[in-house]
Enzyme design. Structure first.
Site, PDB file in Angstrom:
ATOM      1  N   SER A 192     -22.549  -0.654   8.904  1.00 52.36           N
ATOM      2  CA  SER A 192     -23.456  -0.339   9.890  1.00 52.36           C
ATOM      3  C   SER A 192     -23.515   0.830   9.266  1.00 52.36           C
ATOM      4  O   SER A 192     -23.971   1.541   8.134  1.00 52.36           O
ATOM      5  CB  SER A 192     -21.490   0.848  10.421  1.00 52.36           C
ATOM      6  OG  SER A 192     -22.141   2.056  11.455  1.00 52.36           O
ATOM      7  N   TYR A 207     -13.746   4.747   9.534  1.00 51.66           N
ATOM      8  CA  TYR A 207     -14.562   3.673  10.012  1.00 51.66           C
ATOM      9  C   TYR A 207     -16.018   3.049   9.049  1.00 51.66           C
ATOM     10  O   TYR A 207     -16.603   2.680   8.603  1.00 51.66           O
ATOM     11  CB  TYR A 207     -15.238   3.510  11.507  1.00 51.66           C
ATOM     12  CG  TYR A 207     -16.003   2.701  11.857  1.00 51.66           C
ATOM     13  CD1 TYR A 207     -15.678   1.303  12.196  1.00 51.66           C
ATOM     14  CD2 TYR A 207     -17.395   3.865  11.946  1.00 51.66           C
ATOM     15  CE1 TYR A 207     -16.838   0.965  12.794  1.00 51.66           C
ATOM     16  CE2 TYR A 207     -18.456   2.830  12.343  1.00 51.66           C
ATOM     17  CZ  TYR A 207     -17.998   0.749  12.461  1.00 51.66           C
ATOM     18  OH  TYR A 207     -18.929   0.081  12.958  1.00 51.66           O
TER      19      TYR A 207
END
Length: 336
Positions: A192, A207
């Site tokens: 990400s 995350y």
């Protein structure tokens, strides 16, 4: 003679040098991207092997990547938590492409538990004897979303860690030995931009932290296994319109076509980029955004990101409150 109060000449030269280097790096990235787009795509089946393992293939990027790999002629082993969704995805793939599929129901949040150990044994049995040339570690979760660290139960954070970090590691450990034995293969780990393109991702700390692990894990494996004929890569996309993004946020400006992309469009670029570098972002718009973010001082970017996610949090809670008021027949205050 330098006038009093003016900056020394060397400072201007240094700034010009930094600006020139930044522009050159950005230009090289753009040229590399364009060259790869114009180049004929690799024959993944011939280069790596006949089968691919894909985790999280029933929606979003995972589903689109699975369909794109099938279009390229690869047979698929599909891992997901939902048996019905797996059957639907498998049937869709085989109805569109002349490939074989195998499915395995696997709750990745149970990795490192007795139930997870049994699922790992079933995965090893499912791929035994197959020419698995590609692993796509796509499965991931982002909930709790937009939450301060102290607000969520520890088990919720651990569930995210198991899916995003431990499961990815164990699945790679199950597939890599066969690649080493055959002397070829590729691993694509989905990371990400929250860990690669930004210095922080407040209110999404766990995350982003798990995705940072994915990036370092991938780069290290890339160095370890490149000489053995195995390509390992972490892709770090920015916004992609998938189910992991809550519905109430999908009409925002930062998910416009100029800044985000669809899962299908991303998958086409992602598959083309397999084997080209340890860490990359195959989407041109995302690459340009990352170049722009690199110019902003980290402290300023941290502040902007915090304000941004706080605003998102307030907006999402406001929408949820209104939805609750309509659905429950209560006023907004009581529905919070």
């Amino acid at each position: 003679m330098r006038m009093p109060g003016t900056a020394p000449e060397w400072l201007f030269l240094l700034l010009a040098l930094v600006g020139g280097v930044t522009a050159a790096v950005s230009s090289l990235r753009l040229l590399r991207y364009l060259a790869l787009c114009l180049r004929r795509p690799r024959d993944l089946r011939r280069r790596y092997g006949a089968w691919a393992v894909v985790t999280g293939p029933t929606s979003g990027i995972g589903r689109s990547v699975a369909l794109e790999l099938a279009r390229r002629g690869l047979n698929l082993v599909l891992l997901d938590i939902d048996a019905a969704n797996l059957r639907e995805t498998s049937d869709t793939i085989r109805s569109r492409h002349a490939v074989k599929t195998r499915t395995l129901v696997f709750d990745l949040s149970l990795v490192a538990t007795p139930q997870g150990d049994e699922s790992m044994r079933r995965l090893r049995a499912a791929i035994d004897g197959l020419d698995v040339g590609l692993l796509v570690n796509n499965a991931g979760m982002a909930n709790p979303f937009l939450a301060y660290f102290h607000e969520a139960d520890v088990e919720a954070w651990l569930r995210m860690v198991r899916v995003n970090l431990w499961a990815l590691t164990e699945v790679a450990a199950a597939v890599l030995p066969g690649m080493v034995e055959r002397g070829r293969g590729a691993v694509l780990n989905m990371g990400s931009a929250s860990s690669e393109g930004m210095p922080s991702f407040p209110l999404n700390t766990i995350y982003a932290s798990t995705k940072k692990y994915v990036a370092v894990f991938s780069r290290s494996l890339y160095v370890e296994y490149r000489s053995k004929g195995i390509d390992v890569q972490c892709q770090a996309p920015m916004f992609v319109a998938t189910r992991i993004v809550p519905n109430i946020l999908r009409d925002k400006w930062y998910l416009s076509p100029l800044l985000s992309t669809t899962a299908d469009a991303y998958a086409r670029a992602a598959v083309r980029w397999i084997g080209h570098g340890a860490i990359c972002n195959p989407n041109l718009s995302h690459q340009l955004q990352r170049c722009l973010l690199a110019i902003v001082p980290e402290a300023a970017l941290d502040w902007c990101l915090l304000q941004f996610v706080r605003r998102l949090r307030a907006e999402s809670r406001g929408v949820l409150a209104r939805v609750g008021a309509v659905g429950n027949g209560t006023d907004r205050k009581n529905s919070m």
